[in-house]
Design a protein around this motif. Structure first.
Motif, short mmCIF file in Angstrom:
data_model
loop_
_atom_site.label_atom_id
_atom_site.label_comp_id
_atom_site.label_asym_id
_atom_site.label_seq_id
_atom_site.Cartn_x
_atom_site.Cartn_y
_atom_site.Cartn_z
N LYS A 17 11.72 -19.67 -4.36
CA LYS A 17 10.56 -18.78 -4.31
C LYS A 17 10.60 -17.77 -5.45
CE LYS A 17 9.90 -19.17 0.68
NZ LYS A 17 9.83 -18.44 1.98
N ASN A 18 9.46 -17.65 -6.12
CA ASN A 18 9.35 -16.71 -7.24
C ASN A 18 7.87 -16.41 -7.46
OD1 ASN A 18 9.31 -15.45 -9.84
ND2 ASN A 18 11.29 -16.39 -10.31
N ALA A 19 7.52 -15.14 -7.40
CA ALA A 19 6.12 -14.74 -7.47
C ALA A 19 5.47 -15.05 -8.82
CB ALA A 19 5.99 -13.24 -7.17
N ARG A 20 6.29 -15.25 -9.85
CA ARG A 20 5.69 -15.50 -11.17
C ARG A 20 5.14 -16.92 -11.29
NH1 ARG A 20 9.07 -17.81 -15.24
NH2 ARG A 20 11.17 -18.33 -14.51
N TYR A 21 5.47 -17.79 -10.34
CA TYR A 21 4.92 -19.15 -10.34
C TYR A 21 3.56 -19.15 -9.64
CZ TYR A 21 9.63 -20.63 -11.63
OH TYR A 21 10.83 -20.79 -12.25
N ASN A 22 2.65 -19.98 -10.11
CA ASN A 22 1.31 -20.04 -9.54
C ASN A 22 1.33 -20.38 -8.05
OD1 ASN A 22 0.12 -19.48 -12.01
ND2 ASN A 22 -0.11 -21.63 -12.57
N LYS A 23 2.26 -21.25 -7.64
CA LYS A 23 2.33 -21.65 -6.23
C LYS A 23 3.34 -20.83 -5.45
CE LYS A 23 1.51 -25.91 -5.09
NZ LYS A 23 1.57 -27.38 -4.90
N GLY A 24 3.97 -19.87 -6.12
CA GLY A 24 4.91 -19.01 -5.44
C GLY A 24 6.31 -19.58 -5.30
N TYR A 25 6.52 -20.76 -5.84
CA TYR A 25 7.84 -21.38 -5.81
C TYR A 25 7.98 -22.34 -6.99
CZ TYR A 25 5.41 -25.45 -3.81
OH TYR A 25 4.56 -26.50 -3.61
N HIS A 26 9.22 -22.72 -7.28
CA HIS A 26 9.50 -23.63 -8.40
C HIS A 26 9.12 -25.05 -7.99
CE1 HIS A 26 12.49 -25.51 -11.42
NE2 HIS A 26 11.46 -25.02 -12.09
N THR A 27 8.16 -25.63 -8.69
CA THR A 27 7.59 -26.91 -8.28
C THR A 27 8.32 -28.12 -8.84
OG1 THR A 27 6.00 -26.72 -10.09
CG2 THR A 27 5.28 -26.00 -7.90
N GLY A 28 9.36 -27.88 -9.64
CA GLY A 28 10.16 -28.97 -10.17
C GLY A 28 11.63 -28.65 -10.04
N VAL A 29 12.45 -29.44 -10.72
CA VAL A 29 13.88 -29.16 -10.79
C VAL A 29 14.25 -29.07 -12.26
CG1 VAL A 29 14.51 -31.62 -10.68
CG2 VAL A 29 16.20 -29.88 -10.07
N ASP A 30 15.01 -28.05 -12.62
CA ASP A 30 15.46 -27.87 -14.00
C ASP A 30 16.87 -28.42 -14.13
OD1 ASP A 30 13.09 -26.61 -14.48
OD2 ASP A 30 13.93 -24.59 -14.59
N ILE A 31 17.07 -29.28 -15.12
CA ILE A 31 18.39 -29.84 -15.35
C ILE A 31 18.74 -29.74 -16.83
CG2 ILE A 31 18.44 -31.39 -13.36
CD1 ILE A 31 17.50 -33.65 -15.08
N VAL A 32 20.03 -29.65 -17.11
CA VAL A 32 20.51 -29.53 -18.48
C VAL A 32 21.65 -30.52 -18.70
CG1 VAL A 32 19.86 -27.11 -18.67
CG2 VAL A 32 22.15 -27.71 -17.88
N SER A 33 21.91 -30.82 -19.97
CA SER A 33 23.01 -31.71 -20.31
C SER A 33 23.32 -31.57 -21.79
CB SER A 33 22.66 -33.17 -20.00
OG SER A 33 23.69 -34.05 -20.43
N THR A 34 24.57 -31.82 -22.15
CA THR A 34 24.92 -31.88 -23.57
C THR A 34 24.41 -33.16 -24.20
OG1 THR A 34 27.07 -32.86 -23.01
CG2 THR A 34 26.98 -30.46 -23.25
N THR A 123 -3.32 -33.55 -11.65
CA THR A 123 -4.19 -32.37 -11.76
C THR A 123 -4.44 -31.70 -10.41
OG1 THR A 123 -6.06 -33.91 -11.71
CG2 THR A 123 -5.36 -33.10 -13.87
N ASN A 124 -4.19 -32.41 -9.31
CA ASN A 124 -4.36 -31.82 -7.97
C ASN A 124 -3.19 -30.90 -7.60
OD1 ASN A 124 -6.79 -33.10 -7.63
ND2 ASN A 124 -6.03 -34.66 -6.22
N GLN A 125 -2.11 -30.93 -8.41
CA GLN A 125 -0.96 -30.05 -8.23
C GLN A 125 -0.28 -30.24 -6.87
OE1 GLN A 125 -1.56 -25.97 -9.54
NE2 GLN A 125 -3.28 -26.58 -10.84
N ASN A 126 -0.32 -31.45 -6.35
CA ASN A 126 0.30 -31.74 -5.06
C ASN A 126 1.72 -32.25 -5.30
OD1 ASN A 126 0.84 -32.32 -2.40
ND2 ASN A 126 -0.55 -34.08 -2.27
N ASP A 127 2.64 -31.30 -5.48
CA ASP A 127 4.01 -31.66 -5.86
C ASP A 127 4.83 -32.11 -4.66
OD1 ASP A 127 5.78 -29.04 -4.98
OD2 ASP A 127 3.79 -28.48 -5.67
N ILE A 128 5.85 -32.92 -4.94
CA ILE A 128 6.84 -33.30 -3.93
C ILE A 128 8.22 -32.89 -4.45
CG2 ILE A 128 5.43 -35.27 -3.23
CD1 ILE A 128 7.55 -37.09 -4.55
N ASN A 129 9.21 -32.91 -3.59
CA ASN A 129 10.57 -32.55 -3.99
C ASN A 129 11.14 -33.65 -4.88
OD1 ASN A 129 13.31 -31.97 -4.19
ND2 ASN A 129 13.45 -31.21 -2.10
N PRO A 130 11.35 -33.40 -6.17
CA PRO A 130 11.83 -34.45 -7.07
C PRO A 130 13.28 -34.86 -6.78
CG PRO A 130 11.78 -32.37 -8.22
CD PRO A 130 11.13 -32.13 -6.89
N THR A 131 14.06 -33.97 -6.18
CA THR A 131 15.45 -34.33 -5.91
C THR A 131 15.54 -35.36 -4.79
OG1 THR A 131 15.83 -32.50 -4.34
CG2 THR A 131 16.23 -32.05 -6.67
#
Length: 234
Positions: A17-34, A123-131
């Motif tokens: 949850k984060n108010a700076r997001y349009n939907k009030g939460y993180h709609t994806g997952v952020d991952i990093v790698s070398t 475009t409908n912004q109907n996200d699902i849990n990518p994990t």
């Protein structure tokens, strides 16, 4: 299905949850790698490929990005903040296709891949849990898959397998090059398969998983030659 980055670490989970997001939460997952190459996690059609230098095609959001629609046209997958984009809109790509390079374009404070899945159309912004879709744990840290027992396990980028005997030499060459483990085919259980992204099977056509690449020559010398050709990029 494979992961979009090899040897990945989850830096920011889905649903935070984060108010700076349009939907009030993180709609994806952020991952990093070398290992910065971004891969198509499944086969599908690129419906949008957006690139611009500097801050990216969407400087206030995704930066440079690709949207991939699955074959069954149920999901749109978003690969965002890319430094480099490969693949053009309308192109059909197979699982494992190089979509580009993890980057720092758009609205981001550090290099990472934002991976998001939405029900069609995106475009409908109907996200699902990518994990859940990827079968990995939604938690900060090294990517861990959820195996068939419902437990989480560290994902290996690859293993090399063979039967004990002469093929072990060729298997060892490949494992040393890839810097991954070697194990006997008889020890490759479903749990092991769940915990790896790729399996190289040397000298045998056993293991029917879609993760398996079989290297089998006319004889053991030819098998070894094919391994060397693979290492040399032939």
């Amino acid at each position: 299905m494979i992961l979009p980055l090899r040897e990945a670490v989850v830096s920011y989970p889905y649903g935070v949850k984060n108010a700076r997001y349009n939907k009030g939460y993180h709609t994806g997952v952020d991952i990093v790698s070398t290992m910065k190459t971004v891969y198509a996690v499944t086969s599908g059609t690129i419906i949008r490929s957006a690139y611009a230098p500097n801050d990216g095609a969407d400087p206030d959001g995704w930066g440079n990005y690709i949207i991939l629609r699955t074959i069954d046209a149920q999901y749109d997958m978003i690969f965002a903040h890319l430094a480099e984009v490969k693949g053009t809109a309308g192109a059909f790509v197979n699982e494992g296709f190089n979509l580009g390079t993890m980057g720092n374009t758009g609205n981001t404070t550090a290099p990472h891949l934002h991976f998001e899945i939405r029900n069609v159309p995106w475009t409908n912004q109907n996200d699902i849990n990518p994990t859940v879709f990827l079968g990995i744990k939604n938690a900060v840290g090294p990517v861990r898959i959820i195996n068939t027992n419902g437990e989480d396990a560290l994902m290996l980028k690859a293993i090399v397998v063979c039967h004990p005997g002469p093929d072990e030499r060729a298997a060892g060459y490949l494992a040393d090059y890839l810097q991954v483990p070697v194990c006997s085919i008889r020890n490759v259980t479903n749990t092991v398969i769940d915990c790896v992204e790729k399996i190289y099977v040397i000298g045998s056509t056993e293991i029917t998983s879609t993760k398996a690449t079989h290297i089998v020559g006319k004889n053991r010398y030819d098998t070894c030659r094919q391994v060397i050709d693979l290492i040399q990029g032939k």
